[in-house]
Design a protein around this motif. Structure first.
Motif, PDB file in Angstrom:
ATOM      1  N   THR A  32      44.334 -61.701  -9.560  1.00  0.00           N
ATOM      2  CA  THR A  32      44.471 -62.841  -8.653  1.00  0.00           C
ATOM      3  C   THR A  32      45.239 -63.969  -9.322  1.00  0.00           C
ATOM      4  O   THR A  32      45.954 -64.692  -8.658  1.00  0.00           O
ATOM      5  N   GLU A  33      45.083 -64.102 -10.632  1.00  0.00           N
ATOM      6  CA  GLU A  33      45.826 -65.156 -11.312  1.00  0.00           C
ATOM      7  C   GLU A  33      47.334 -64.928 -11.227  1.00  0.00           C
ATOM      8  O   GLU A  33      48.092 -65.868 -11.054  1.00  0.00           O
ATOM      9  N   THR A  34      47.743 -63.673 -11.337  1.00  0.00           N
ATOM     10  CA  THR A  34      49.178 -63.425 -11.273  1.00  0.00           C
ATOM     11  C   THR A  34      49.705 -63.633  -9.858  1.00  0.00           C
ATOM     12  O   THR A  34      50.791 -64.156  -9.680  1.00  0.00           O
ATOM     13  N   THR A  35      48.930 -63.262  -8.826  1.00  0.00           N
ATOM     14  CA  THR A  35      49.437 -63.453  -7.462  1.00  0.00           C
ATOM     15  C   THR A  35      49.454 -64.940  -7.095  1.00  0.00           C
ATOM     16  O   THR A  35      50.235 -65.346  -6.258  1.00  0.00           O
ATOM     17  N   LYS A  36      48.595 -65.743  -7.736  1.00  0.00           N
ATOM     18  CA  LYS A  36      48.562 -67.170  -7.443  1.00  0.00           C
ATOM     19  C   LYS A  36      49.844 -67.868  -7.897  1.00  0.00           C
ATOM     20  O   LYS A  36      50.248 -68.848  -7.304  1.00  0.00           O
ATOM     21  N   LYS A  37      50.409 -67.374  -8.963  1.00  0.00           N
ATOM     22  CA  LYS A  37      51.616 -67.992  -9.490  1.00  0.00           C
ATOM     23  C   LYS A  37      52.791 -67.659  -8.584  1.00  0.00           C
ATOM     24  O   LYS A  37      53.328 -66.556  -8.617  1.00  0.00           O
ATOM     25  N   ILE A  38      53.208 -68.590  -7.751  1.00  0.00           N
ATOM     26  CA  ILE A  38      54.290 -68.319  -6.816  1.00  0.00           C
ATOM     27  C   ILE A  38      55.608 -68.781  -7.442  1.00  0.00           C
ATOM     28  O   ILE A  38      55.686 -69.889  -7.951  1.00  0.00           O
ATOM     29  N   SER A  39      56.607 -67.929  -7.375  1.00  0.00           N
ATOM     30  CA  SER A  39      57.896 -68.311  -7.933  1.00  0.00           C
ATOM     31  C   SER A  39      58.769 -68.923  -6.851  1.00  0.00           C
ATOM     32  O   SER A  39      59.097 -68.277  -5.852  1.00  0.00           O
ATOM     33  N   GLY A  40      59.160 -70.190  -7.059  1.00  0.00           N
ATOM     34  CA  GLY A  40      60.031 -70.871  -6.108  1.00  0.00           C
ATOM     35  C   GLY A  40      61.378 -70.177  -5.993  1.00  0.00           C
ATOM     36  O   GLY A  40      61.948 -70.083  -4.913  1.00  0.00           O
ATOM     37  N   GLN A  41      61.852 -69.679  -7.124  1.00  0.00           N
ATOM     38  CA  GLN A  41      63.150 -69.007  -7.101  1.00  0.00           C
ATOM     39  C   GLN A  41      63.087 -67.733  -6.251  1.00  0.00           C
ATOM     40  O   GLN A  41      63.994 -67.459  -5.469  1.00  0.00           O
ATOM     41  N   GLU A  42      61.980 -66.980  -6.398  1.00  0.00           N
ATOM     42  CA  GLU A  42      61.845 -65.761  -5.590  1.00  0.00           C
ATOM     43  C   GLU A  42      61.810 -66.085  -4.103  1.00  0.00           C
ATOM     44  O   GLU A  42      62.398 -65.390  -3.284  1.00  0.00           O
ATOM     45  N   LEU A  43      61.096 -67.154  -3.741  1.00  0.00           N
ATOM     46  CA  LEU A  43      61.030 -67.552  -2.332  1.00  0.00           C
ATOM     47  C   LEU A  43      62.408 -67.992  -1.849  1.00  0.00           C
ATOM     48  O   LEU A  43      62.818 -67.673  -0.735  1.00  0.00           O
ATOM     49  N   PHE A  44      63.095 -68.747  -2.693  1.00  0.00           N
ATOM     50  CA  PHE A  44      64.396 -69.299  -2.324  1.00  0.00           C
ATOM     51  C   PHE A  44      65.421 -68.190  -2.100  1.00  0.00           C
ATOM     52  O   PHE A  44      66.229 -68.252  -1.176  1.00  0.00           O
TER      53      PHE A  44
END
Ligand code: HEC
Length: 126
Positions: A32-44
């Protein structure tokens, strides 16, 4: 003698299964800790497809990421509020209609995801 052995086996088995439980839980919490870390670059570049109109240093269809970062920093604006359609455009209002079509995507994003996008854009401010 035989009974003592069985008791020992039962005790050992219980210990082993307890340990296994702990390890499983431990594994889960790191997941869950890894999924919590959202990458802005990946979303962008991925889900948001913002990169289709926004390049780091060059204006194409939309203003460059660096320009957006600069203007938002100077005006202390909130990119999160803009992407929720709760704040007026401040970079290039004459082209706002083109940007508006993306609110269909950004409005499905969580606050954490929008914050990650904002952080990503600000990473280009000098
Ligand atoms: C179809 C092209 C297109 C896509 C895709 C696009 N944008 Fe834009 N964007 C524009 C245009 C054109 C402007 C200039 C109009 C404006 O400033 O509102 C703009 C402006 C902006 C601004 C400045 C708003 C302001 O205050 O004026 C931000 C922030 C922004 N975009 C973020 C994003 C993000 C994040 C995504 C991905 C979810 C995205 N854009 C996807 C075309 C696009």
């Amino acid at each position: 003698m035989k009974n003592r052995y069985s008791l020992l086996i039962i005790v050992l088995f219980t210990l082993v299964s307890c340990k296994k439980d702990n390890q499983e839980n431990f594994g889960k919490s790191t997941d869950t800790e890894t999924t919590k870390k959202i990458s802005g670059q990946e979303l962008f570049e991925g889900k948001g497809n913002c990169v289709a109109c926004h390049k780091p240093d060059q204006k194409i269809i939309g203003p460059s990421i660096a320009e957006i970062a600069k203007i938002y920093k100077e005006n202390k604006g909130s990119i999160v509020a803009f992407l929720k359609e709760e704040a007026e455009p401040i970079v290039d209002p004459s082209q706002y209609d083109i940007m508006k079509t993306n609110f269909a995507i950004t409005k499905t994003m969580s606050d954490e995801e929008l914050q990650a996008l904002e952080d990503y854009i600000y990473s280009y401010s000098k």
